[in-house]
Write a protein that holds these residues in place. Structure first.
Motif, PDB file in Angstrom:
ATOM      1  N   ASP A  64      -7.837 -14.825   6.064  1.00  0.00           N
ATOM      2  CA  ASP A  64      -8.098 -16.257   6.181  1.00  0.00           C
ATOM      3  C   ASP A  64      -7.933 -16.866   4.800  1.00  0.00           C
ATOM      4  OD1 ASP A  64     -10.557 -15.718   4.794  1.00  0.00           O
ATOM      5  OD2 ASP A  64     -11.494 -15.237   6.722  1.00  0.00           O
ATOM      6  N   SER A  65      -8.301 -18.129   4.651  1.00  0.00           N
ATOM      7  CA  SER A  65      -8.105 -18.809   3.374  1.00  0.00           C
ATOM      8  C   SER A  65      -8.965 -18.230   2.254  1.00  0.00           C
ATOM      9  CB  SER A  65      -8.410 -20.304   3.530  1.00  0.00           C
ATOM     10  OG  SER A  65      -9.756 -20.489   3.959  1.00  0.00           O
ATOM     11  N   ALA A  66      -9.972 -17.429   2.592  1.00  0.00           N
ATOM     12  CA  ALA A  66     -10.881 -16.908   1.576  1.00  0.00           C
ATOM     13  C   ALA A  66     -10.742 -15.404   1.346  1.00  0.00           C
ATOM     14  CB  ALA A  66     -12.335 -17.220   1.943  1.00  0.00           C
ATOM     15  N   ASN A  67     -10.070 -14.690   2.233  1.00  0.00           N
ATOM     16  CA  ASN A  67     -10.030 -13.231   2.132  1.00  0.00           C
ATOM     17  C   ASN A  67      -8.607 -12.705   2.299  1.00  0.00           C
ATOM     18  OD1 ASN A  67     -13.117 -12.282   2.350  1.00  0.00           O
ATOM     19  ND2 ASN A  67     -12.791 -13.989   3.765  1.00  0.00           N
ATOM     20  N   LYS A  68      -8.199 -11.835   1.376  1.00  0.00           N
ATOM     21  CA  LYS A  68      -6.922 -11.154   1.509  1.00  0.00           C
ATOM     22  C   LYS A  68      -6.969  -9.826   0.755  1.00  0.00           C
ATOM     23  CE  LYS A  68      -4.747 -13.817  -2.244  1.00  0.00           C
ATOM     24  NZ  LYS A  68      -3.615 -14.742  -2.565  1.00  0.00           N
ATOM     25  N   VAL A  69      -6.155  -8.878   1.228  1.00  0.00           N
ATOM     26  CA  VAL A  69      -6.088  -7.543   0.646  1.00  0.00           C
ATOM     27  C   VAL A  69      -4.646  -7.264   0.245  1.00  0.00           C
ATOM     28  CG1 VAL A  69      -6.400  -5.077   1.059  1.00  0.00           C
ATOM     29  CG2 VAL A  69      -8.043  -6.707   1.984  1.00  0.00           C
ATOM     30  N   SER A  70      -4.448  -6.721  -0.959  1.00  0.00           N
ATOM     31  CA  SER A  70      -3.113  -6.437  -1.461  1.00  0.00           C
ATOM     32  C   SER A  70      -2.979  -4.962  -1.789  1.00  0.00           C
ATOM     33  CB  SER A  70      -2.812  -7.268  -2.715  1.00  0.00           C
ATOM     34  OG  SER A  70      -2.959  -8.648  -2.465  1.00  0.00           O
ATOM     35  N   ALA A  71      -1.761  -4.439  -1.650  1.00  0.00           N
ATOM     36  CA  ALA A  71      -1.446  -3.059  -2.010  1.00  0.00           C
ATOM     37  C   ALA A  71      -0.132  -3.054  -2.770  1.00  0.00           C
ATOM     38  CB  ALA A  71      -1.349  -2.178  -0.773  1.00  0.00           C
ATOM     39  N   ASN A  72      -0.063  -2.223  -3.802  1.00  0.00           N
ATOM     40  CA  ASN A  72       1.129  -2.124  -4.644  1.00  0.00           C
ATOM     41  C   ASN A  72       1.431  -0.656  -4.902  1.00  0.00           C
ATOM     42  OD1 ASN A  72       2.354  -1.834  -7.541  1.00  0.00           O
ATOM     43  ND2 ASN A  72       2.841  -3.920  -6.940  1.00  0.00           N
ATOM     44  N   HIS A  73       2.696  -0.263  -4.673  1.00  0.00           N
ATOM     45  CA  HIS A  73       3.066   1.145  -4.830  1.00  0.00           C
ATOM     46  C   HIS A  73       4.442   1.258  -5.464  1.00  0.00           C
ATOM     47  CE1 HIS A  73       3.609   5.371  -4.195  1.00  0.00           C
ATOM     48  NE2 HIS A  73       4.572   5.194  -3.297  1.00  0.00           N
ATOM     49  N   VAL A  74       4.561   2.143  -6.461  1.00  0.00           N
ATOM     50  CA  VAL A  74       5.841   2.465  -7.076  1.00  0.00           C
ATOM     51  C   VAL A  74       6.369   3.720  -6.397  1.00  0.00           C
ATOM     52  CG1 VAL A  74       7.056   3.063  -9.203  1.00  0.00           C
ATOM     53  CG2 VAL A  74       5.129   1.456  -9.273  1.00  0.00           C
ATOM     54  N   LEU A  75       7.496   3.600  -5.709  1.00  0.00           N
ATOM     55  CA  LEU A  75       8.034   4.725  -4.948  1.00  0.00           C
ATOM     56  C   LEU A  75       8.350   5.909  -5.860  1.00  0.00           C
ATOM     57  CD1 LEU A  75      10.475   3.030  -2.393  1.00  0.00           C
ATOM     58  CD2 LEU A  75       8.118   3.774  -2.059  1.00  0.00           C
ATOM     59  N   GLY A  76       8.040   7.116  -5.356  1.00  0.00           N
ATOM     60  CA  GLY A  76       8.309   8.318  -6.121  1.00  0.00           C
ATOM     61  C   GLY A  76       7.286   8.635  -7.187  1.00  0.00           C
ATOM     62  N   SER A  77       6.156   7.928  -7.172  1.00  0.00           N
ATOM     63  CA  SER A  77       5.106   8.165  -8.166  1.00  0.00           C
ATOM     64  C   SER A  77       3.753   8.099  -7.484  1.00  0.00           C
ATOM     65  CB  SER A  77       5.179   7.125  -9.295  1.00  0.00           C
ATOM     66  OG  SER A  77       4.701   5.867  -8.844  1.00  0.00           O
ATOM     67  N   ALA A  78       2.715   8.423  -8.265  1.00  0.00           N
ATOM     68  CA  ALA A  78       1.349   8.334  -7.756  1.00  0.00           C
ATOM     69  C   ALA A  78       0.737   6.971  -8.025  1.00  0.00           C
ATOM     70  CB  ALA A  78       0.482   9.426  -8.391  1.00  0.00           C
ATOM     71  N   ASN A  79       1.560   6.058  -8.505  1.00  0.00           N
ATOM     72  CA  ASN A  79       1.087   4.721  -8.850  1.00  0.00           C
ATOM     73  C   ASN A  79       0.837   3.920  -7.568  1.00  0.00           C
ATOM     74  OD1 ASN A  79       0.706   2.095  -9.805  1.00  0.00           O
ATOM     75  ND2 ASN A  79       2.121   2.383 -11.499  1.00  0.00           N
ATOM     76  N   PHE A  80      -0.424   3.755  -7.221  1.00  0.00           N
ATOM     77  CA  PHE A  80      -0.808   3.019  -6.014  1.00  0.00           C
ATOM     78  C   PHE A  80      -2.075   2.238  -6.319  1.00  0.00           C
ATOM     79  CE2 PHE A  80      -2.838   2.445  -1.880  1.00  0.00           C
ATOM     80  CZ  PHE A  80      -1.773   1.992  -1.110  1.00  0.00           C
ATOM     81  N   LYS A  81      -2.029   0.926  -6.073  1.00  0.00           N
ATOM     82  CA  LYS A  81      -3.163   0.073  -6.386  1.00  0.00           C
ATOM     83  C   LYS A  81      -3.558  -0.764  -5.176  1.00  0.00           C
ATOM     84  CE  LYS A  81      -1.901  -0.364 -11.271  1.00  0.00           C
ATOM     85  NZ  LYS A  81      -1.541  -1.308 -12.370  1.00  0.00           N
ATOM     86  N   LEU A  82      -4.862  -0.967  -5.020  1.00  0.00           N
ATOM     87  CA  LEU A  82      -5.413  -1.802  -3.964  1.00  0.00           C
ATOM     88  C   LEU A  82      -6.247  -2.908  -4.597  1.00  0.00           C
ATOM     89  CD1 LEU A  82      -6.613   0.899  -1.412  1.00  0.00           C
ATOM     90  CD2 LEU A  82      -4.731  -0.710  -1.068  1.00  0.00           C
TER      91      LEU A  82
END
Length: 212
Positions: free
Chosen positions: A105-123
């Motif tokens: 909604d306008s107040a809540n959102k969740v994001s995920a970011n990942h670099v393929l081929g690595s362990a780099n994953f952020k929430l």
């Protein structure tokens, strides 16, 4: 056409840049350069070109490095909620990034970011309280660490933001203003609490936009 000028000052250096945007229908053509482009005579240093269709794609070309960067955006719906997807690929460093943001909604959102081929994953979770205060806790899977940020709007144009990175114990403070009449600026201070000599690093940047 639109043009913008940006100046940045750090405690150890200063820099300047300029951007020119030309609207060609629903596509924007952008050229940007830094002070390195004109200092010591005209050169290709700091020169970048881009073609953008807002909400769909961006193609960047770094002229001195002869490097392309592709970014594609799309939005799908999951349980009637918009999921904004972004695919980024840089040819030079052969890196591909996937980014997704689910807006509840306008107040809540969740994001995920990942670099393929690595362990780099952020929430990251983003919560806006009463439209003025934003809380942003984020978790880095590779580092097994948390980062925290909180920001608040004042007078409609001013934003104060504080952040803390747990891996390097870095504290950051920002004050920014985005005004259509007077341009925008940002003043930042960062402090590494892990250092014995705790001296904050200061920086300031200003941007002026022009219609041509």
């Amino acid at each position: 056409m639109k043009a913008s000028l940006k100046a940045r000052y750090d405690t150890d250096k200063s820099a300047a840049g300029a951007t020119l945007v030309v609207n060609a229908g629903d596509v924007k053509i952008r050229a940007s350069m830094t002070d390195a482009t004109v200092v010591n005579g005209p050169s290709l240093n700091g020169l970048a070109l881009a073609v953008e269709k807002p909400g769909f794609f961006i193609v960047d070309y770094n002229v001195p490095k002869k490097d392309f960067r592709f970014q594609f955006m799309n939005t799908i719906r999951v349980s009637e909620k918009p999921l904004n997807l972004t695919y980024i690929h840089s040819i030079g460093d052969k890196r591909t990034i996937l980014d997704g943001t689910l807006v509840f909604d306008s107040a809540n959102k969740v994001s995920a970011n990942h670099v393929l081929g690595s362990a780099n994953f952020k929430l990251k979770y983003n919560y806006v309280h009463e439209g003025v205060t934003t809380f942003e806790p984020s978790y880095d899977v590779a580092r097994n660490s948390w980062d925290f940020a909180v920001s608040r709007k004042f007078f409609g144009e001013d934003v104060f933001r504080a952040s803390y990175q747990t891996p390097n114990k870095a504290l950051g403070l920002d004050w920014s203003r985005n005004s259509k009449l007077n341009g925008s600026f940002k003043i930042s201070a960062s402090l590494n609490l892990a250092e014995e000599l705790k001296v904050p690093k200061l920086s300031a940047e200003s941007t002026w936009d022009f219609e041509m």
